[in-house]
Design a protein around this motif. Structure first.
Motif, mmCIF file in Angstrom:
data_model
loop_
_atom_site.group_PDB
_atom_site.id
_atom_site.type_symbol
_atom_site.label_atom_id
_atom_site.label_comp_id
_atom_site.label_asym_id
_atom_site.label_seq_id
_atom_site.Cartn_x
_atom_site.Cartn_y
_atom_site.Cartn_z
ATOM 1 N N ASP A 203 72.833 -41.887 18.344
ATOM 2 C CA ASP A 203 74.025 -41.985 17.516
ATOM 3 C C ASP A 203 75.205 -41.657 18.421
ATOM 4 O O ASP A 203 75.507 -40.493 18.671
ATOM 5 C CB ASP A 203 73.949 -41.004 16.340
ATOM 6 N N ASP A 204 75.847 -42.695 18.936
ATOM 7 C CA ASP A 204 76.925 -42.476 19.899
ATOM 8 C C ASP A 204 78.115 -41.745 19.282
ATOM 9 O O ASP A 204 78.777 -40.970 19.968
ATOM 10 C CB ASP A 204 77.381 -43.819 20.471
ATOM 11 N N ALA A 205 78.372 -41.985 18.011
ATOM 12 C CA ALA A 205 79.499 -41.320 17.353
ATOM 13 C C ALA A 205 79.320 -39.810 17.349
ATOM 14 O O ALA A 205 80.308 -39.063 17.339
ATOM 15 C CB ALA A 205 79.647 -41.845 15.931
ATOM 16 N N LYS A 206 78.066 -39.388 17.357
ATOM 17 C CA LYS A 206 77.776 -37.949 17.361
ATOM 18 C C LYS A 206 77.317 -37.467 18.728
ATOM 19 O O LYS A 206 76.943 -36.298 18.872
ATOM 20 C CB LYS A 206 76.696 -37.634 16.321
ATOM 21 N N SER A 207 77.338 -38.364 19.715
ATOM 22 C CA SER A 207 76.839 -38.015 21.051
ATOM 23 C C SER A 207 75.478 -37.337 20.943
ATOM 24 O O SER A 207 75.234 -36.263 21.506
ATOM 25 C CB SER A 207 77.832 -37.098 21.788
ATOM 26 N N SER A 208 74.585 -38.006 20.204
ATOM 27 C CA SER A 208 73.283 -37.417 19.898
ATOM 28 C C SER A 208 72.159 -38.398 20.174
ATOM 29 O O SER A 208 72.334 -39.622 20.072
ATOM 30 C CB SER A 208 73.221 -36.990 18.435
ATOM 31 N N VAL A 209 71.010 -37.836 20.484
ATOM 32 C CA VAL A 209 69.807 -38.633 20.692
ATOM 33 C C VAL A 209 68.644 -37.929 19.998
ATOM 34 O O VAL A 209 68.618 -36.695 19.899
ATOM 35 C CB VAL A 209 69.537 -38.838 22.203
#
Length: 117
Positions: free
Chosen positions: A72-78
């Protein structure tokens, strides 16, 4: 300084599932690849799964069909969904994010996954 914070590790019986999450402490711009690595005692750190900027994925042969990586790029998460866990999946799992914009490579602190027989 950006930090990656992992969560979701723990103790599970063989055949069970866990979902690992990794979030940056602040937004990372220009993210390229995101990935998960693991290191078992006495072994080298190895790539488990990677997802590219365009969404292409690749997996270690040992986890294909059982693990799924998402981002989730918007949350800078993987994330890493791990199903049908095996004893040999026991390791410390690390997330990794690299940024084309800043040319930096970020690592999480690691989260322990233990699979019991």
């Amino acid at each position: 300084q950006v930090q990656l914070v992992e969560s979701g590790g723990g103790l599970v019986q063989a055949g069970g599932s866990l979902r690992l999450s990794c979030a940056a402490s602040r937004t990372i711009f220009g993210i390229n690849n995101m990935g998960w690595f693991r290191q078992a005692p006495g072994k080298q750190r190895e790539l488990v799964a990677r997802i590219s900027r365009g969404g292409s994925t690749n997996y270690a042969d040992s986890v294909k069909g059982r693990f799924a990586i998402s981002r989730d790029d918007a949350k800078s998460s993987v994330y890493l969904q791990m199903n049908s866990l095996k004893v040999e999946d026991t390791a410390v799992y690390y997330c990794n994010i690299d940024s084309l914009l800043s040319r930096q490579n970020f690592w999480g602190q690691g989260t322990q996954v233990t699979v019991s027989a």
